[in-house]
Design a protein around this motif. Sequence first.
Motif, PDB file in Angstrom:
ATOM      1  N   GLY A  94       0.835  -1.251  -0.058  1.00 24.30           N
ATOM      2  CA  GLY A  94       0.033  -0.056   0.021  1.00 24.30           C
ATOM      3  C   GLY A  94       0.663   1.190  -0.138  1.00 24.30           C
ATOM      4  N   SER A  95       0.373   2.320   0.108  1.00 26.21           N
ATOM      5  CA  SER A  95       1.026   3.498  -0.107  1.00 26.21           C
ATOM      6  C   SER A  95       1.672   4.078   1.288  1.00 26.21           C
ATOM      7  CB  SER A  95       0.050   4.937  -0.452  1.00 26.21           C
ATOM      8  OG  SER A  95      -1.185   4.863   0.422  1.00 26.21           O
ATOM      9  N   LYS A  96       1.411   3.183   2.241  1.00 30.14           N
ATOM     10  CA  LYS A  96       1.875   3.484   3.610  1.00 30.14           C
ATOM     11  C   LYS A  96       2.627   2.444   4.099  1.00 30.14           C
ATOM     12  CE  LYS A  96      -0.639   5.640   6.716  1.00 30.14           C
ATOM     13  NZ  LYS A  96      -1.554   5.956   7.290  1.00 30.14           N
ATOM     14  N   GLY A  97       2.499   1.150   3.526  1.00 27.45           N
ATOM     15  CA  GLY A  97       3.151   0.104   4.135  1.00 27.45           C
ATOM     16  C   GLY A  97       2.789  -1.190   3.560  1.00 27.45           C
ATOM     17  N   THR A  98       3.452  -2.444   3.841  1.00 24.82           N
ATOM     18  CA  THR A  98       3.539  -3.596   3.160  1.00 24.82           C
ATOM     19  C   THR A  98       3.064  -4.818   4.191  1.00 24.82           C
ATOM     20  OG1 THR A  98       5.134  -3.053   1.457  1.00 24.82           O
ATOM     21  CG2 THR A  98       4.760  -5.305   1.957  1.00 24.82           C
ATOM     22  N   PHE A  99       2.297  -5.670   4.108  1.00 24.14           N
ATOM     23  CA  PHE A  99       1.881  -6.631   4.737  1.00 24.14           C
ATOM     24  C   PHE A  99       2.469  -8.215   4.027  1.00 24.14           C
ATOM     25  CE2 PHE A  99      -1.347 -10.371   5.199  1.00 24.14           C
ATOM     26  CZ  PHE A  99      -0.955 -10.612   6.602  1.00 24.14           C
ATOM     27  N   VAL A 100       3.029  -8.914   4.848  1.00 24.00           N
ATOM     28  CA  VAL A 100       3.682 -10.081   4.327  1.00 24.00           C
ATOM     29  C   VAL A 100       3.146 -11.287   5.369  1.00 24.00           C
ATOM     30  CG1 VAL A 100       5.562 -11.478   3.764  1.00 24.00           C
ATOM     31  CG2 VAL A 100       5.566  -8.891   3.413  1.00 24.00           C
ATOM     32  N   LYS A 101       2.849 -12.387   4.654  1.00 23.05           N
ATOM     33  CA  LYS A 101       2.202 -13.580   5.508  1.00 23.05           C
ATOM     34  C   LYS A 101       2.704 -14.750   4.768  1.00 23.05           C
ATOM     35  CE  LYS A 101      -0.751 -15.793   8.293  1.00 23.05           C
ATOM     36  NZ  LYS A 101      -0.431 -17.119   7.759  1.00 23.05           N
ATOM     37  N   TYR A 102       3.206 -15.836   5.470  1.00 21.38           N
ATOM     38  CA  TYR A 102       3.698 -16.975   5.247  1.00 21.38           C
ATOM     39  C   TYR A 102       2.606 -18.094   6.094  1.00 21.38           C
ATOM     40  CZ  TYR A 102       7.597 -15.092   3.209  1.00 21.38           C
ATOM     41  OH  TYR A 102       8.750 -14.443   2.437  1.00 21.38           O
ATOM     42  N   GLY A 103       2.563 -19.146   5.330  1.00 14.71           N
ATOM     43  CA  GLY A 103       1.870 -20.379   5.934  1.00 14.71           C
ATOM     44  C   GLY A 103       0.273 -20.521   5.586  1.00 14.71           C
ATOM     45  N   LEU A 104      -0.436 -21.599   5.868  1.00 16.34           N
ATOM     46  CA  LEU A 104      -1.740 -21.701   5.276  1.00 16.34           C
ATOM     47  C   LEU A 104      -2.611 -21.855   6.460  1.00 16.34           C
ATOM     48  CD1 LEU A 104      -1.371 -24.398   2.216  1.00 16.34           C
ATOM     49  CD2 LEU A 104      -2.562 -21.689   2.292  1.00 16.34           C
ATOM     50  N   ASP A 105      -3.768 -21.726   6.363  1.00 14.77           N
ATOM     51  CA  ASP A 105      -4.960 -22.231   7.398  1.00 14.77           C
ATOM     52  C   ASP A 105      -4.730 -23.542   7.730  1.00 14.77           C
ATOM     53  OD1 ASP A 105      -7.930 -21.045   8.468  1.00 14.77           O
ATOM     54  OD2 ASP A 105      -8.094 -23.098   7.748  1.00 14.77           O
ATOM     55  N   VAL A 106      -5.204 -23.804   9.099  1.00 18.35           N
ATOM     56  CA  VAL A 106      -4.739 -25.382   9.512  1.00 18.35           C
ATOM     57  C   VAL A 106      -6.149 -26.029   9.407  1.00 18.35           C
ATOM     58  CG1 VAL A 106      -2.871 -24.209  11.037  1.00 18.35           C
ATOM     59  CG2 VAL A 106      -5.321 -24.562  11.925  1.00 18.35           C
ATOM     60  N   GLN A 107      -7.228 -25.709   9.058  1.00 20.73           N
ATOM     61  CA  GLN A 107      -8.403 -26.260   9.462  1.00 20.73           C
ATOM     62  C   GLN A 107      -8.410 -27.495   8.532  1.00 20.73           C
ATOM     63  OE1 GLN A 107     -12.204 -23.744   9.799  1.00 20.73           O
ATOM     64  NE2 GLN A 107     -10.696 -22.243   8.545  1.00 20.73           N
TER      65      GLN A 107
END
Length: 376
Positions: free
Chosen positions: A262-275
């Motif tokens: 985004g214009s103000k920041g970055t989100f990073v995520k690894y891994g999958l939902d565990v269900q």
Amino acid sequence: MSPIKTCVLGVGLSGLTFHVPFLLALPELFELYAVLERNPKSPGGKVKERFGVDVKIHKSFEDVLKDEAIELVIVGTPNATHYGFVKGSLEAGKHVLVDKPAVPSSAEASELGALANSKGLVLYAYQNRRWDSDFLALRRLLSEPRSSPASLGDIVEFESHFDRYRNDLKNSWKKEDQPGAGQVYDLGAHLIDQVVVLFGRPASVTGFIANVRGLGNQNVDDSFTIILQYPANKSQKLSLTVILRAHILSVRSPQLRYIVRGSKGTFVKYGLDVQEDQLKIMPDPKGIFTQSFGREPDEISGTIDTIDSNGIVKQQPWPTLEKGAYVELFRNLAAAIRTGAETAVNWEEVIAQLEIIELAHASSKEGRTINLTPSA
């Protein structure tokens, strides 16, 4: 409300993992009345073997249609069979929950939606990954006010992955050259659905789809990259690029899941939902109500990098506070059938998802970007 008498078509991975446990865990809403199992190898069939529960076993779809007690049919069979099973069930006056991809084509989806409406029946697509824990956490992040220290600002790029490493070809119907086959219809249906929920209908589609391993039928894709473009508008000040990817030869643990810039920041995520992994080994369906079910490990929580007022980049965790909640899909389904509640998965969104899949395949084949016509 009396429990909804339900028949599950197919007692393979889909039926026994994604449907039967929730039906059994919600006896106040559903009665697992019957299953379609053409060649049961034991008197009680696979449901009895796995969960110790006796259910009626129909050995043909025709018997399912003739059974007037059945109110809801859940279609968890190979993709190429969805259209016939959904249409037959609706014509017999039964509500339908159908696995993704709902059907292989947007034209078929439009036809079935009109049929359900004409009969006053609920037609619901099983887009369970709207209730993944990390997707719920991401939606919470994107709803943060711009004044929040966690705000990403205007989203300019959204990258979503379902990568994995599989260098062999399992004997599966998913590898056969049939309608609805391949990774775009399989994993892409989830990725595209999440994007349609977040951002709506894109303006254009560019697809890169291939069988990169050279295994099995070459017409059945095992990897893809799909790029969707959203122009700037009143609600989206800057243009947005969406990158959706599933690669079959990705050596990584944990795998990348999201990068949102985004214009103000970055989100990073690894891994999958565990269900899914939990459901595969769960001995008691009531386990979905335990504290640990749907709760992802802290070590795969996402992070946010933002710029403060002094121009300094700071990283902070964005923990996944939400539990994965596939059960909410079934609660919403029951409410739609019994009280006329609005379905959380809108059928028009399903049609748009299939249109994007079709255009991605056409784009990849023709080597060009294809514009998506606006919705009516």
